[in-house]
Design an enzyme around this catalytic site. Structure first.
Site, PDB file in Angstrom:
ATOM      1  N   TYR A   1      17.457  29.924   5.769  1.00  0.00           N
ATOM      2  CA  TYR A   1      16.413  30.710   6.428  1.00  0.00           C
ATOM      3  C   TYR A   1      16.644  30.830   7.932  1.00  0.00           C
ATOM      4  CZ  TYR A   1      13.559  30.202   2.191  1.00  0.00           C
ATOM      5  OH  TYR A   1      13.084  30.249   0.911  1.00  0.00           O
TER       6      TYR A   1
ATOM      7  N   LYS B   1       0.853  -1.201   0.000  1.00  0.00           N
ATOM      8  CA  LYS B   1       0.000   0.000   0.000  1.00  0.00           C
ATOM      9  C   LYS B   1       0.885   1.247   0.000  1.00  0.00           C
ATOM     10  CE  LYS B   1      -0.424  -0.242   5.004  1.00  0.00           C
ATOM     11  NZ  LYS B   1      -1.122   0.242   6.168  1.00  0.00           N
TER      12      LYS B   1
HETATM   13  C1  LIG Z   1      -3.717  -4.129   8.379  1.00  0.00           C
HETATM   14  C2  LIG Z   1      -2.247  -4.046   8.187  1.00  0.00           C
HETATM   15  N1  LIG Z   1      -1.521  -5.183   8.120  1.00  0.00           N
HETATM   16  C3  LIG Z   1      -0.196  -5.179   7.950  1.00  0.00           C
HETATM   17  C4  LIG Z   1       0.500  -3.997   7.826  1.00  0.00           C
HETATM   18  C5  LIG Z   1       1.988  -4.046   7.629  1.00  0.00           C
HETATM   19  O1  LIG Z   1       2.663  -3.558   8.744  1.00  0.00           O
HETATM   20  P1  LIG Z   1       4.263  -3.578   8.783  1.00  0.00           P
HETATM   21  O2  LIG Z   1       4.720  -2.595   7.763  1.00  0.00           O
HETATM   22  O3  LIG Z   1       4.553  -3.125  10.173  1.00  0.00           O
HETATM   23  O4  LIG Z   1       4.708  -4.956   8.486  1.00  0.00           O
HETATM   24  C6  LIG Z   1      -0.190  -2.783   7.912  1.00  0.00           C
HETATM   25  C7  LIG Z   1       0.545  -1.525   7.828  1.00  0.00           C
HETATM   26  O5  LIG Z   1       0.268  -0.511   8.368  1.00  0.00           O
HETATM   27  C8  LIG Z   1      -1.602  -2.808   8.088  1.00  0.00           C
HETATM   28  O6  LIG Z   1      -2.318  -1.687   8.156  1.00  0.00           O
END
Ligand SMILES: Cc1ncc(COP(=O)(O)O)c(C=O)c1O
Length: 371
Positions: free
Chosen positions: A264, A36
Protein backbone atom coordinates in the site's frame (compact mmCIF):
# COMPACT_ATOMS: atom_id res chain seq x y z
CA UNK A 1 -4.07 -30.16 10.31
CA UNK A 2 -1.16 -27.83 9.85
CA UNK A 3 -2.79 -24.45 9.48
CA UNK A 4 -0.83 -21.85 7.55
CA UNK A 5 -0.63 -18.59 9.45
CA UNK A 6 1.21 -16.78 12.22
CA UNK A 7 2.59 -18.88 15.06
CA UNK A 8 3.54 -17.96 18.60
CA UNK A 9 5.91 -20.69 19.75
CA UNK A 10 5.92 -20.86 23.55
CA UNK A 11 9.18 -22.18 24.96
CA UNK A 12 8.26 -23.65 28.34
CA UNK A 13 11.84 -24.70 29.10
CA UNK A 14 12.85 -21.04 28.97
CA UNK A 15 9.90 -20.03 31.12
CA UNK A 16 11.05 -22.41 33.85
CA UNK A 17 14.66 -21.35 33.52
CA UNK A 18 13.61 -17.69 33.75
CA UNK A 19 11.67 -18.48 36.91
CA UNK A 20 14.66 -20.24 38.46
CA UNK A 21 16.93 -17.32 37.56
CA UNK A 22 14.47 -14.84 39.08
CA UNK A 23 14.32 -17.09 42.13
CA UNK A 24 18.12 -16.84 42.47
CA UNK A 25 17.74 -13.07 42.56
CA UNK A 26 14.86 -12.87 45.07
CA UNK A 27 15.67 -15.82 47.32
CA UNK A 28 12.89 -17.85 48.89
CA UNK A 29 10.28 -15.08 48.89
CA UNK A 30 6.81 -15.86 47.54
CA UNK A 31 6.65 -15.41 43.80
CA UNK A 32 3.41 -13.95 42.49
CA UNK A 33 3.53 -14.75 38.78
CA UNK A 34 1.45 -12.28 36.81
CA UNK A 35 -0.58 -14.06 34.12
CA UNK A 36 -3.18 -11.39 33.38
CA UNK A 37 -4.05 -10.50 29.77
CA UNK A 38 -3.80 -14.15 28.76
CA UNK A 39 -0.35 -14.47 30.26
CA UNK A 40 0.94 -11.37 28.43
CA UNK A 41 -0.22 -12.95 25.17
CA UNK A 42 1.48 -16.30 25.83
CA UNK A 43 -1.63 -18.19 27.01
CA UNK A 44 -2.45 -17.93 30.72
CA UNK A 45 -3.38 -21.56 31.35
CA UNK A 46 -0.37 -22.94 29.47
CA UNK A 47 1.96 -20.66 31.43
CA UNK A 48 0.27 -21.32 34.78
CA UNK A 49 0.21 -25.09 34.32
CA UNK A 50 3.91 -25.13 33.45
CA UNK A 51 4.99 -23.46 36.68
CA UNK A 52 2.15 -24.21 39.11
CA UNK A 53 4.16 -26.82 40.98
CA UNK A 54 7.28 -24.72 41.43
CA UNK A 55 7.77 -23.95 45.12
CA UNK A 56 6.33 -20.71 46.46
CA UNK A 57 4.42 -19.82 43.27
CA UNK A 58 1.03 -18.14 43.20
CA UNK A 59 -0.67 -16.25 40.38
CA UNK A 60 -2.08 -12.80 39.77
CA UNK A 61 -4.69 -11.84 37.20
CA UNK A 62 -6.58 -8.66 36.59
CA UNK A 63 -10.24 -9.70 36.39
CA UNK A 64 -12.37 -12.36 38.03
CA UNK A 65 -12.98 -14.15 34.70
CA UNK A 66 -9.23 -14.70 34.27
CA UNK A 67 -9.07 -16.30 37.71
CA UNK A 68 -12.07 -18.47 36.90
CA UNK A 69 -10.37 -19.67 33.72
CA UNK A 70 -7.34 -20.76 35.74
CA UNK A 71 -9.47 -22.57 38.31
CA UNK A 72 -11.38 -24.33 35.50
CA UNK A 73 -8.03 -25.38 34.04
CA UNK A 74 -7.24 -27.11 37.33
CA UNK A 75 -4.90 -24.52 38.84
CA UNK A 76 -5.18 -24.78 42.62
CA UNK A 77 -2.48 -22.25 43.58
CA UNK A 78 -3.46 -19.00 45.27
CA UNK A 79 -4.75 -16.47 42.73
CA UNK A 80 -4.88 -12.74 43.45
CA UNK A 81 -7.26 -10.53 41.46
CA UNK A 82 -5.88 -6.99 40.98
CA UNK A 83 -9.03 -5.25 39.73
CA UNK A 84 -11.57 -3.23 41.69
CA UNK A 85 -13.95 -5.44 43.63
CA UNK A 86 -17.38 -6.12 42.17
CA UNK A 87 -20.28 -7.31 44.26
CA UNK A 88 -21.45 -9.48 41.33
CA UNK A 89 -18.57 -11.96 41.63
CA UNK A 90 -17.61 -11.72 45.27
CA UNK A 91 -19.50 -14.82 46.39
CA UNK A 92 -17.97 -16.85 43.56
CA UNK A 93 -14.54 -15.55 44.53
CA UNK A 94 -15.11 -16.85 48.06
CA UNK A 95 -16.36 -20.21 46.77
CA UNK A 96 -13.36 -20.60 44.44
CA UNK A 97 -10.92 -19.59 47.15
CA UNK A 98 -9.68 -16.59 45.17
CA UNK A 99 -7.86 -13.70 46.79
CA UNK A 100 -9.15 -10.22 46.00
CA UNK A 101 -7.85 -6.67 46.34
CA UNK A 102 -9.46 -4.07 48.57
CA UNK A 103 -8.56 -0.59 47.44
CA UNK A 104 -11.36 1.63 48.78
CA UNK A 105 -13.59 1.80 51.86
CA UNK A 106 -16.50 0.62 49.70
CA UNK A 107 -14.54 -2.58 49.00
CA UNK A 108 -14.11 -3.28 52.71
CA UNK A 109 -17.83 -2.74 53.19
CA UNK A 110 -18.61 -5.19 50.37
CA UNK A 111 -16.36 -7.77 52.02
CA UNK A 112 -18.05 -7.23 55.37
CA UNK A 113 -21.43 -7.53 53.66
CA UNK A 114 -20.64 -10.80 51.88
CA UNK A 115 -19.34 -12.29 55.09
CA UNK A 116 -22.54 -11.30 56.86
CA UNK A 117 -24.72 -12.74 54.12
CA UNK A 118 -23.05 -16.07 53.34
CA UNK A 119 -20.78 -16.51 56.35
CA UNK A 120 -17.77 -16.56 54.08
CA UNK A 121 -15.45 -13.88 52.78
CA UNK A 122 -12.63 -14.22 50.25
CA UNK A 123 -9.18 -13.51 51.59
CA UNK A 124 -7.97 -10.12 50.46
CA UNK A 125 -4.94 -7.87 50.16
CA UNK A 126 -5.29 -4.18 50.92
CA UNK A 127 -3.77 -1.97 48.27
CA UNK A 128 -2.35 1.46 48.99
CA UNK A 129 -1.67 4.05 46.32
CA UNK A 130 1.84 5.36 46.85
CA UNK A 131 2.20 7.24 43.57
CA UNK A 132 0.46 5.58 40.61
CA UNK A 133 -2.76 7.53 41.21
CA UNK A 134 -4.65 4.47 40.08
CA UNK A 135 -6.26 1.91 42.42
CA UNK A 136 -5.46 1.92 46.12
CA UNK A 137 -6.33 3.60 49.42
CA UNK A 138 -4.89 7.05 49.91
CA UNK A 139 -2.06 6.99 52.42
CA UNK A 140 -3.96 9.61 54.41
CA UNK A 141 -6.74 7.04 54.96
CA UNK A 142 -4.50 4.45 56.57
CA UNK A 143 -5.94 5.07 60.06
CA UNK A 144 -9.48 4.43 58.86
CA UNK A 145 -8.40 1.30 56.93
CA UNK A 146 -6.49 -0.21 59.83
CA UNK A 147 -9.22 0.87 62.24
CA UNK A 148 -11.83 -0.92 60.11
CA UNK A 149 -9.73 -4.08 59.94
CA UNK A 150 -9.21 -4.01 63.70
CA UNK A 151 -12.91 -3.54 64.28
CA UNK A 152 -13.67 -6.46 61.95
CA UNK A 153 -11.04 -8.98 62.99
CA UNK A 154 -12.88 -11.84 61.34
CA UNK A 155 -12.28 -10.35 57.88
CA UNK A 156 -9.39 -12.28 56.34
CA UNK A 157 -6.89 -9.51 55.44
CA UNK A 158 -4.01 -11.57 54.11
CA UNK A 159 -1.78 -9.00 52.47
CA UNK A 160 -0.79 -5.40 51.91
CA UNK A 161 0.64 -4.05 48.68
CA UNK A 162 1.39 -1.15 46.39
CA UNK A 163 2.61 -0.64 42.83
CA UNK A 164 5.57 1.30 41.44
CA UNK A 165 5.20 3.80 38.60
CA UNK A 166 8.86 4.12 37.62
CA UNK A 167 10.76 1.08 38.94
CA UNK A 168 12.03 0.28 35.43
CA UNK A 169 13.46 3.72 34.76
CA UNK A 170 17.02 5.01 34.92
CA UNK A 171 16.06 7.66 37.47
CA UNK A 172 14.79 5.82 40.54
CA UNK A 173 14.13 8.82 42.77
CA UNK A 174 10.32 8.61 42.46
CA UNK A 175 10.41 4.85 43.07
CA UNK A 176 12.41 5.44 46.26
CA UNK A 177 9.78 7.94 47.41
CA UNK A 178 7.07 5.35 46.77
CA UNK A 179 9.04 2.66 48.55
CA UNK A 180 9.50 4.90 51.56
CA UNK A 181 5.76 5.66 51.64
CA UNK A 182 4.94 1.96 51.44
CA UNK A 183 7.40 1.06 54.22
CA UNK A 184 5.74 3.72 56.32
CA UNK A 185 2.21 2.44 55.79
CA UNK A 186 3.28 -1.17 56.45
CA UNK A 187 4.82 0.03 59.72
CA UNK A 188 1.63 1.87 60.65
CA UNK A 189 -0.36 -1.29 60.03
CA UNK A 190 1.95 -3.29 62.23
CA UNK A 191 1.82 -0.62 64.94
CA UNK A 192 -1.97 -0.82 64.76
CA UNK A 193 -1.60 -4.48 65.72
CA UNK A 194 -2.26 -5.99 62.29
CA UNK A 195 -0.09 -8.66 60.80
CA UNK A 196 -0.18 -9.33 57.07
CA UNK A 197 0.95 -12.67 55.71
CA UNK A 198 2.04 -11.11 52.40
CA UNK A 199 3.74 -7.76 51.89
CA UNK A 200 4.63 -6.80 48.31
CA UNK A 201 5.30 -3.93 45.96
CA UNK A 202 7.91 -5.16 43.45
CA UNK A 203 7.30 -5.71 39.75
CA UNK A 204 9.92 -6.74 37.16
CA UNK A 205 11.54 -3.30 37.19
CA UNK A 206 11.94 -3.47 40.96
CA UNK A 207 13.33 -7.03 40.79
CA UNK A 208 16.11 -5.58 38.63
CA UNK A 209 16.49 -2.17 40.23
CA UNK A 210 15.28 -2.16 43.83
CA UNK A 211 16.37 -5.15 45.85
CA UNK A 212 15.36 -3.25 49.00
CA UNK A 213 11.72 -3.49 47.88
CA UNK A 214 11.27 -7.25 47.87
CA UNK A 215 9.53 -7.63 51.29
CA UNK A 216 8.27 -11.24 51.47
CA UNK A 217 6.53 -11.48 48.09
CA UNK A 218 7.53 -10.32 44.62
CA UNK A 219 5.16 -9.87 41.68
CA UNK A 220 6.72 -10.66 38.38
CA UNK A 221 5.35 -10.54 34.85
CA UNK A 222 7.59 -9.35 32.03
CA UNK A 223 10.83 -10.85 33.35
CA UNK A 224 9.18 -14.24 33.60
CA UNK A 225 8.30 -13.99 29.90
CA UNK A 226 11.95 -13.27 29.18
CA UNK A 227 11.80 -9.66 28.09
CA UNK A 228 13.00 -6.40 29.60
CA UNK A 229 10.35 -4.15 31.13
CA UNK A 230 12.05 -1.13 29.55
CA UNK A 231 15.24 -0.20 27.72
CA UNK A 232 16.48 1.71 30.76
CA UNK A 233 17.03 -1.32 33.02
CA UNK A 234 20.21 -3.34 33.26
CA UNK A 235 19.26 -6.97 32.74
CA UNK A 236 21.16 -8.48 35.66
CA UNK A 237 18.80 -11.45 35.75
CA UNK A 238 19.43 -13.84 32.89
CA UNK A 239 16.22 -14.49 30.96
CA UNK A 240 15.35 -15.74 27.50
CA UNK A 241 12.28 -14.97 25.39
CA UNK A 242 9.43 -17.37 26.07
CA UNK A 243 7.62 -16.43 22.86
CA UNK A 244 8.96 -16.70 19.32
CA UNK A 245 6.54 -14.99 16.95
CA UNK A 246 6.88 -16.36 13.42
CA UNK A 247 5.12 -16.03 10.07
CA UNK A 248 5.04 -18.43 7.12
CA UNK A 249 6.20 -17.61 3.61
CA UNK A 250 3.16 -18.23 1.39
CA UNK A 251 4.34 -16.79 -1.90
CA UNK A 252 7.63 -15.81 -3.51
CA UNK A 253 7.74 -13.30 -6.30
CA UNK A 254 10.99 -14.17 -8.02
CA UNK A 255 13.20 -11.70 -9.86
CA UNK A 256 11.04 -8.69 -9.24
CA UNK A 257 12.45 -5.87 -11.38
CA UNK A 258 14.31 -2.91 -9.92
CA UNK A 259 12.02 0.06 -9.45
CA UNK A 260 8.92 -2.01 -8.52
CA UNK A 261 6.55 -0.67 -5.86
CA UNK A 262 5.61 -2.99 -2.99
CA UNK A 263 2.43 -2.79 -0.85
CA UNK A 264 0.00 0.00 0.00
CA UNK A 265 1.02 3.53 -0.73
CA UNK A 266 4.00 2.42 -2.77
CA UNK A 267 6.36 3.66 -0.07
CA UNK A 268 8.86 0.87 -0.82
CA UNK A 269 10.49 0.51 -4.21
CA UNK A 270 12.96 -2.23 -5.07
CA UNK A 271 16.45 -0.98 -5.79
CA UNK A 272 17.75 -4.02 -7.69
CA UNK A 273 16.21 -7.11 -9.16
CA UNK A 274 15.15 -9.08 -6.10
CA UNK A 275 13.01 -11.85 -4.58
CA UNK A 276 10.03 -10.63 -2.59
CA UNK A 277 8.41 -13.08 -0.15
CA UNK A 278 4.86 -12.70 1.10
CA UNK A 279 4.47 -13.56 4.80
CA UNK A 280 1.03 -14.51 6.05
CA UNK A 281 0.98 -12.44 9.23
CA UNK A 282 -0.52 -9.00 9.55
CA UNK A 283 -1.25 -6.32 12.06
CA UNK A 284 -4.58 -8.04 12.79
CA UNK A 285 -2.49 -10.89 14.24
CA UNK A 286 -0.27 -8.66 16.34
CA UNK A 287 2.41 -7.71 13.84
CA UNK A 288 3.73 -4.35 15.07
CA UNK A 289 2.73 -2.26 12.07
CA UNK A 290 5.06 0.74 12.56
CA UNK A 291 8.00 -1.67 12.47
CA UNK A 292 7.78 -1.91 8.66
CA UNK A 293 9.44 1.48 8.28
CA UNK A 294 12.86 0.37 9.43
CA UNK A 295 12.21 -3.23 10.38
CA UNK A 296 13.41 -6.62 9.30
CA UNK A 297 12.80 -10.29 9.97
CA UNK A 298 15.28 -13.02 10.73
CA UNK A 299 15.60 -16.07 8.47
CA UNK A 300 18.32 -18.73 8.79
CA UNK A 301 20.32 -16.40 11.01
CA UNK A 302 20.29 -13.40 8.66
CA UNK A 303 18.23 -10.23 8.61
CA UNK A 304 16.00 -9.27 5.68
CA UNK A 305 14.27 -5.95 5.25
CA UNK A 306 10.50 -5.65 5.46
CA UNK A 307 9.32 -4.31 2.11
CA UNK A 308 6.57 -1.74 2.28
CA UNK A 309 3.65 -1.24 4.62
CA UNK A 310 2.53 -4.19 6.67
CA UNK A 311 -1.05 -5.11 5.75
CA UNK A 312 -3.86 -6.48 7.88
CA UNK A 313 -3.08 -10.13 7.06
CA UNK A 314 0.28 -10.15 5.29
CA UNK A 315 3.55 -8.31 4.82
CA UNK A 316 6.39 -8.57 2.35
CA UNK A 317 10.11 -9.15 2.81
CA UNK A 318 12.92 -8.26 0.41
CA UNK A 319 15.16 -11.34 0.19
CA UNK A 320 17.60 -9.98 -2.43
CA UNK A 321 19.25 -12.89 -4.24
CA UNK A 322 18.19 -15.42 -1.61
CA UNK A 323 15.32 -17.73 -2.55
CA UNK A 324 13.53 -19.05 0.51
CA UNK A 325 11.02 -21.89 0.23
CA UNK A 326 7.29 -21.49 0.45
CA UNK A 327 6.08 -22.94 3.75
CA UNK A 328 9.23 -21.91 5.63
CA UNK A 329 8.89 -19.40 8.44
CA UNK A 330 10.55 -16.11 9.23
CA UNK A 331 11.07 -14.94 12.80
CA UNK A 332 9.34 -11.66 13.61
CA UNK A 333 10.59 -11.53 17.19
CA UNK A 334 11.93 -13.94 19.81
CA UNK A 335 14.61 -16.59 19.52
CA UNK A 336 14.28 -19.76 17.52
CA UNK A 337 16.93 -21.94 15.86
CA UNK A 338 19.57 -19.63 14.38
CA UNK A 339 17.28 -16.64 14.56
CA UNK A 340 17.21 -14.06 17.32
CA UNK A 341 15.37 -10.77 17.12
CA UNK A 342 14.65 -9.23 20.52
CA UNK A 343 11.17 -7.83 21.03
CA UNK A 344 12.89 -5.08 23.03
CA UNK A 345 14.52 -3.81 19.85
CA UNK A 346 11.20 -3.48 18.03
CA UNK A 347 9.69 -1.80 21.10
CA UNK A 348 12.48 0.74 21.27
CA UNK A 349 12.60 1.46 17.54
CA UNK A 350 8.84 1.85 17.17
CA UNK A 351 8.39 3.91 20.34
CA UNK A 352 6.30 1.35 22.19
CA UNK A 353 6.84 -1.20 24.97
CA UNK A 354 7.40 -4.92 25.24
CA UNK A 355 4.08 -5.06 27.15
CA UNK A 356 2.16 -3.64 24.19
CA UNK A 357 3.86 -5.92 21.68
CA UNK A 358 3.46 -9.18 23.62
CA UNK A 359 -0.12 -8.60 24.71
CA UNK A 360 -0.90 -7.56 21.12
CA UNK A 361 -0.41 -11.10 19.79
CA UNK A 362 -3.88 -12.25 18.80
CA UNK A 363 -6.07 -12.64 15.74
CA UNK A 364 -5.28 -15.77 13.75
CA UNK A 365 -2.05 -16.47 15.62
CA UNK A 366 -1.82 -20.10 16.64
CA UNK A 367 -0.03 -20.79 19.91
CA UNK A 368 2.26 -23.81 19.83
CA UNK A 369 3.68 -25.01 23.11
CA UNK A 370 7.20 -26.42 23.07
CA UNK A 371 8.26 -28.47 26.11
C1 LIG B 1 -0.34 -4.42 40.04
C2 LIG B 1 0.67 -5.05 39.16
N1 LIG B 1 1.67 -5.78 39.71
C3 LIG B 1 2.61 -6.37 38.97
C4 LIG B 1 2.61 -6.28 37.60
C5 LIG B 1 3.69 -6.97 36.82
O1 LIG B 1 4.54 -6.05 36.21
P1 LIG B 1 5.81 -6.57 35.38
O2 LIG B 1 5.27 -7.24 34.17
O3 LIG B 1 6.51 -5.29 35.06
O4 LIG B 1 6.58 -7.48 36.25
C6 LIG B 1 1.61 -5.52 36.97
C7 LIG B 1 1.63 -5.37 35.52
O5 LIG B 1 1.25 -4.44 34.90
C8 LIG B 1 0.61 -4.90 37.77
O6 LIG B 1 -0.37 -4.18 37.23
Amino acid sequence: MNIIGPKAYIHLDRLKQNLWNIRKQIGDRHLLCVVKADGYGHGATVIARAIAREPGVSFAVFVFEEALELRQAGITNEILIFSRLQKSWLEDAARLNLVVSASAMGDLELLQDVQGRIGKCPRFHVKFDTGMTRLGFDLADSDSVFGFLNANKSLPAAGIYSHFATADEGDLSYAHTQLHAFQQVVKEGQEAGLSFQYIHCSNSGAVLNLSGAYFNMVRVGMLLYGAAPSHEVTMDVDVEPVMSFCGPIVNIRRRVQAGTQVSYGGVYTTVNETNIAVIQTGFADGFPRPWYERGFVSYKGLEYKIAGRACMDQFMVDFGDVEPEEGEEVLIFGKRGHDHLPVERIAQETGTTTYVLLTGIHGRTEHITLP
